[in-house]
Write a protein that holds these residues in place. Structure first.
Motif, PDB file in Angstrom:
ATOM      1  N   ALA A  93      61.645  -3.093  27.177  1.00  0.00           N
ATOM      2  CA  ALA A  93      61.170  -4.378  26.573  1.00  0.00           C
ATOM      3  C   ALA A  93      62.136  -4.530  27.009  1.00  0.00           C
ATOM      4  N   MET A  94      63.364  -4.597  26.193  1.00  0.00           N
ATOM      5  CA  MET A  94      64.850  -5.026  26.803  1.00  0.00           C
ATOM      6  C   MET A  94      65.133  -4.917  28.171  1.00  0.00           C
ATOM      7  N   ILE A  95      65.349  -3.796  28.470  1.00  0.00           N
ATOM      8  CA  ILE A  95      65.272  -4.045  29.919  1.00  0.00           C
ATOM      9  C   ILE A  95      64.390  -4.854  30.966  1.00  0.00           C
ATOM     10  N   ALA A  96      63.427  -4.873  30.674  1.00  0.00           N
ATOM     11  CA  ALA A  96      62.857  -5.403  31.778  1.00  0.00           C
ATOM     12  C   ALA A  96      62.739  -6.422  31.149  1.00  0.00           C
ATOM     13  N   LEU A  97      62.782  -7.332  29.713  1.00  0.00           N
ATOM     14  CA  LEU A  97      63.269  -8.958  30.095  1.00  0.00           C
ATOM     15  C   LEU A  97      64.976  -9.436  29.919  1.00  0.00           C
ATOM     16  N   VAL A  98      65.249  -8.493  30.461  1.00  0.00           N
ATOM     17  CA  VAL A  98      66.503  -8.890  31.485  1.00  0.00           C
ATOM     18  C   VAL A  98      66.260  -8.834  33.074  1.00  0.00           C
ATOM     19  N   LEU A  99      65.780  -7.648  33.635  1.00  0.00           N
ATOM     20  CA  LEU A  99      66.216  -7.786  34.130  1.00  0.00           C
ATOM     21  C   LEU A  99      65.268  -8.551  35.459  1.00  0.00           C
ATOM     22  N   PRO A 101      64.016 -12.040  35.236  1.00  0.00           N
ATOM     23  CA  PRO A 101      64.270 -12.510  36.172  1.00  0.00           C
ATOM     24  C   PRO A 101      65.117 -12.351  37.369  1.00  0.00           C
ATOM     25  N   PHE A 102      66.199 -11.239  37.710  1.00  0.00           N
ATOM     26  CA  PHE A 102      66.368 -10.792  38.876  1.00  0.00           C
ATOM     27  C   PHE A 102      65.326 -10.433  39.888  1.00  0.00           C
ATOM     28  N   ILE A 103      64.707  -9.677  39.267  1.00  0.00           N
ATOM     29  CA  ILE A 103      63.579  -9.452  40.510  1.00  0.00           C
ATOM     30  C   ILE A 103      62.376 -10.120  41.284  1.00  0.00           C
ATOM     31  N   LYS A 104      62.283 -10.997  40.123  1.00  0.00           N
ATOM     32  CA  LYS A 104      60.842 -12.485  40.660  1.00  0.00           C
ATOM     33  C   LYS A 104      62.441 -13.122  41.710  1.00  0.00           C
ATOM     34  N   THR A 105      63.412 -12.922  41.251  1.00  0.00           N
ATOM     35  CA  THR A 105      63.920 -14.325  42.065  1.00  0.00           C
ATOM     36  C   THR A 105      64.272 -13.267  43.478  1.00  0.00           C
ATOM     37  N   LEU A 106      64.061 -11.955  43.701  1.00  0.00           N
ATOM     38  CA  LEU A 106      64.227 -11.385  44.981  1.00  0.00           C
ATOM     39  C   LEU A 106      62.795 -11.067  45.667  1.00  0.00           C
ATOM     40  N   TYR A 107      61.271 -11.561  44.298  1.00  0.00           N
ATOM     41  CA  TYR A 107      60.607 -11.486  45.320  1.00  0.00           C
ATOM     42  C   TYR A 107      60.139 -12.387  45.696  1.00  0.00           C
ATOM     43  N   ASN A 108      60.545 -13.609  45.155  1.00  0.00           N
ATOM     44  CA  ASN A 108      60.025 -15.303  45.938  1.00  0.00           C
ATOM     45  C   ASN A 108      61.101 -14.926  46.961  1.00  0.00           C
ATOM     46  N   THR A 109      62.361 -14.918  46.500  1.00  0.00           N
ATOM     47  CA  THR A 109      63.106 -15.778  47.077  1.00  0.00           C
ATOM     48  C   THR A 109      63.319 -14.470  48.685  1.00  0.00           C
ATOM     49  N   PHE A 110      63.996 -13.243  48.824  1.00  0.00           N
ATOM     50  CA  PHE A 110      63.916 -12.540  49.966  1.00  0.00           C
ATOM     51  C   PHE A 110      62.951 -12.108  50.504  1.00  0.00           C
ATOM     52  N   SER A 127      61.125  -5.320  45.176  1.00  0.00           N
ATOM     53  CA  SER A 127      61.593  -5.988  44.633  1.00  0.00           C
ATOM     54  C   SER A 127      61.955  -5.283  42.699  1.00  0.00           C
ATOM     55  N   ILE A 128      60.964  -4.237  42.644  1.00  0.00           N
ATOM     56  CA  ILE A 128      61.198  -3.332  41.536  1.00  0.00           C
ATOM     57  C   ILE A 128      61.907  -2.216  42.057  1.00  0.00           C
ATOM     58  N   LEU A 129      62.207  -1.915  42.727  1.00  0.00           N
ATOM     59  CA  LEU A 129      62.722  -0.856  43.570  1.00  0.00           C
ATOM     60  C   LEU A 129      64.364  -1.118  43.749  1.00  0.00           C
ATOM     61  N   VAL A 130      64.456  -2.428  44.507  1.00  0.00           N
ATOM     62  CA  VAL A 130      65.707  -3.400  45.280  1.00  0.00           C
ATOM     63  C   VAL A 130      66.421  -3.183  43.205  1.00  0.00           C
ATOM     64  N   ALA A 131      65.731  -3.949  42.269  1.00  0.00           N
ATOM     65  CA  ALA A 131      66.686  -4.190  41.192  1.00  0.00           C
ATOM     66  C   ALA A 131      67.223  -3.181  40.822  1.00  0.00           C
ATOM     67  N   TYR A 132      65.588  -2.565  40.436  1.00  0.00           N
ATOM     68  CA  TYR A 132      66.520  -0.785  39.872  1.00  0.00           C
ATOM     69  C   TYR A 132      67.552  -0.281  40.434  1.00  0.00           C
ATOM     70  N   LEU A 133      67.266   0.058  41.429  1.00  0.00           N
ATOM     71  CA  LEU A 133      68.498   0.795  42.648  1.00  0.00           C
ATOM     72  C   LEU A 133      69.985  -0.173  42.304  1.00  0.00           C
ATOM     73  N   ILE A 134      70.279  -1.391  42.574  1.00  0.00           N
ATOM     74  CA  ILE A 134      71.578  -1.805  41.804  1.00  0.00           C
ATOM     75  C   ILE A 134      71.415  -2.171  40.645  1.00  0.00           C
ATOM     76  N   ILE A 240      57.435  -4.287  33.960  1.00  0.00           N
ATOM     77  CA  ILE A 240      57.503  -5.732  34.829  1.00  0.00           C
ATOM     78  C   ILE A 240      56.221  -5.178  35.912  1.00  0.00           C
ATOM     79  N   SER A 241      55.571  -4.103  36.152  1.00  0.00           N
ATOM     80  CA  SER A 241      54.849  -4.079  37.114  1.00  0.00           C
ATOM     81  C   SER A 241      53.283  -4.669  36.615  1.00  0.00           C
ATOM     82  N   ASP A 242      53.443  -4.217  35.562  1.00  0.00           N
ATOM     83  CA  ASP A 242      52.254  -4.434  34.545  1.00  0.00           C
ATOM     84  C   ASP A 242      51.826  -5.667  33.584  1.00  0.00           C
ATOM     85  N   ASN A 243      52.944  -6.985  34.030  1.00  0.00           N
ATOM     86  CA  ASN A 243      53.663  -7.644  32.984  1.00  0.00           C
ATOM     87  C   ASN A 243      52.327  -8.551  33.152  1.00  0.00           C
ATOM     88  N   LYS A 244      51.217  -9.001  33.731  1.00  0.00           N
ATOM     89  CA  LYS A 244      50.262 -10.038  34.171  1.00  0.00           C
ATOM     90  C   LYS A 244      48.949  -9.300  32.631  1.00  0.00           C
TER      91      LYS A 244
END
Length: 432
Positions: A93-99, A101-110, A127-134, A240-244
């Motif tokens: 849950a901590m990893i999901a909460l930290v990553l 915002p970055f995943i959402k930025t990748l999704y909307n912006t890139f 977005s999830i794959l790229v964020a976790y790879l980084i 993250i993938s099933d957050n909604k």
């Protein structure tokens, strides 16, 4: 005469009102008695039932509090076991909460803005794959660079320990020769040193003898930690993938058990609590990384020994407010003074300057007033957290206490508004 007798109504139905008779019912209804019957004392009453439930809950709560506080060591041990079992999910849950915002930025912006991917599901997965790879790549690079340097520094310190011991003894011998006429009892000091040396040798021998089971236990702990980390990463990806869907079921539960207004307020409170906690952890982590990098660069410029090891220690201890910088400075100072006592003064000046820059410039800009706690409460939270849960309590004491302070402030304000009382702050809080 028979007709008159037949037309006469029975006495037991004389007082029955006509609307009380159910003409549609096939069975004959029992007649109402002439006198009203007293109210049944065993008839269910919602008011008394609520009082009984509250009384039982109060007694149960008092018993639980007594059991928890009366046997506090067992309670702490039980809580530790629960946290250990749930640690993969809490870390996930901590990893999901930290990553997130970055995943959402990748999704909307890139992916949606630049790449214009039509499938939202594909954009989310990418977005999830790229964020976790980084994130994994940055962590691997950090570990690959830092761990060998730390191992090298520790090995060098272990190899130099006998040399430092001989240097200290030679310095003490020279000091004794130069001050032979003083009133110091050198024989007593030498005897204490000679007595301590066999004990040190026995301790090292016993440590080496027990090294095999220690290495085995350490290996099992590392393996368990790696397995928990893998599980935590998998859990965080699902979160993250099933957050909604997760938030949807959480909302359904809230609105099912609470009134609408209370459920709305609960959602806002939970969101603010998570924001306070996560913003502090992320901000403090970035602040500590910046301090660690600055410390490493300055130590390289000044050619101070064990730059990587000391910089990592300073960065990690910087996560603890107020006390952390001093703890890291003392540990680094001990390592410096053993290797080169002359450079200790340079190191102390460097640490003081870095901490001043961090406290006045870096920290306020990154963290800001996230917690809203006064210094006395920060010290209180670190002290209590460290006393109850050790080092982890010192790290997490401030954000946890900030959340509790926020909840207490909301509760106090609620009761003030309910009583229609307004408490004005002092015009000049700095004036005595």
């Amino acid at each position: 005469m028979k007709l008159k007798k037949f037309e006469q109504q029975p006495k037991h139905v004389e007082n029955i009102p006509i609307e009380a008779i159910n003409l549609d019912s096939e069975q004959e209804q029992p007649p109402k008695p002439d006198k009203a019957v007293g109210k049944n004392v065993f008839q269910p009453n919602s008011k008394y039932f609520t009082i009984v439930i509250y009384g039982l809950l109060f007694v149960l709560g008092a018993i639980l509090i007594y059991k928890f506080i009366g046997n506090w060591p067992a309670t702490v041990k039980s809580l530790g076991n629960i946290f250990h079992i749930l640690s993969p999910f809490l870390i996930g849950a901590m990893i999901a909460l930290v990553l997130y915002p970055f995943i959402k930025t990748l999704y909307n912006t890139f992916f949606m803005g630049v790449c214009h991917i039509k499938s939202k599901k594909a954009a989310k997965m990418l977005s999830i794959l790229v964020a976790y790879l980084i994130a994994v790549g940055a962590f691997a690079v950090l570990i690959g660079f830092v761990v060998p340097q730390i191992y090298k520094s520790i090995t060098e310190i272990a190899n130099q320990a006998p040399v430092w011991y001989e240097n200290i003894r030679n310095w003490f011998t020279e000091f004794e020769d130069k001050h032979a006429n003083s009133s110091i009892d050198y024989n007593f000091i030498n005897q204490k040193i000679e007595d301590a040396l066999p004990k040190l040798v026995d301790y090292l021998t016993g440590t080496l003898t027990n090294m095999v089971p220690y290495i085995l236990n350490t290996s099992m702990a590392i393996l368990s930690g790696v397995l928990n980390l893998i599980i935590a990463i998998i859990v965080s990806i699902y979160m993250i993938s099933d957050n909604k869907n997760i938030f949807y079921h959480f909302k359904r539960f809230l609105y099912a058990v609470l009134p609408k207004k209370t459920a709305d307020n609960t959602r806002i409170i939970c969101k603010n609590c998570a924001s306070i906690f996560i913003n502090y952890i992320i901000g403090k982590s970035f602040d500590s990384i910046i301090v660690m990098i600055i410390c490493f660069i300055i130590m390289l410029i000044l050619k101070l020994p064990y730059a990587v090891l000391i910089s990592v220690i300073v960065g990690i201890t910087n996560m603890i407010p107020y006390f952390g910088p001093y703890i890291g400075g003392v540990i680094g100072g001990v390592i410096i003074v053993i290797a080169s006592p002359i450079k200790l003064i340079i190191f102390v000046i460097m640490i003081v300057c870095i901490q001043q820059v961090d406290g006045l410039l870096i920290g306020p800009r990154i963290i800001g007033s996230t917690t809203g706690l006064k210094p006395v409460w920060v010290v209180f939270s670190i002290t209590v957290g460290g006393a109850l849960f050790g080092v982890i309590g010192m790290f997490l004491g401030v954000p946890v206490f900030a959340v509790l302070s926020y909840l207490l402030n909301i509760t106090v304000q609620h009761f003030l508004d309910k009583r229609k009382v307004t408490v004005q702050p002092y015009d000049s809080p700095d004036d005595l």
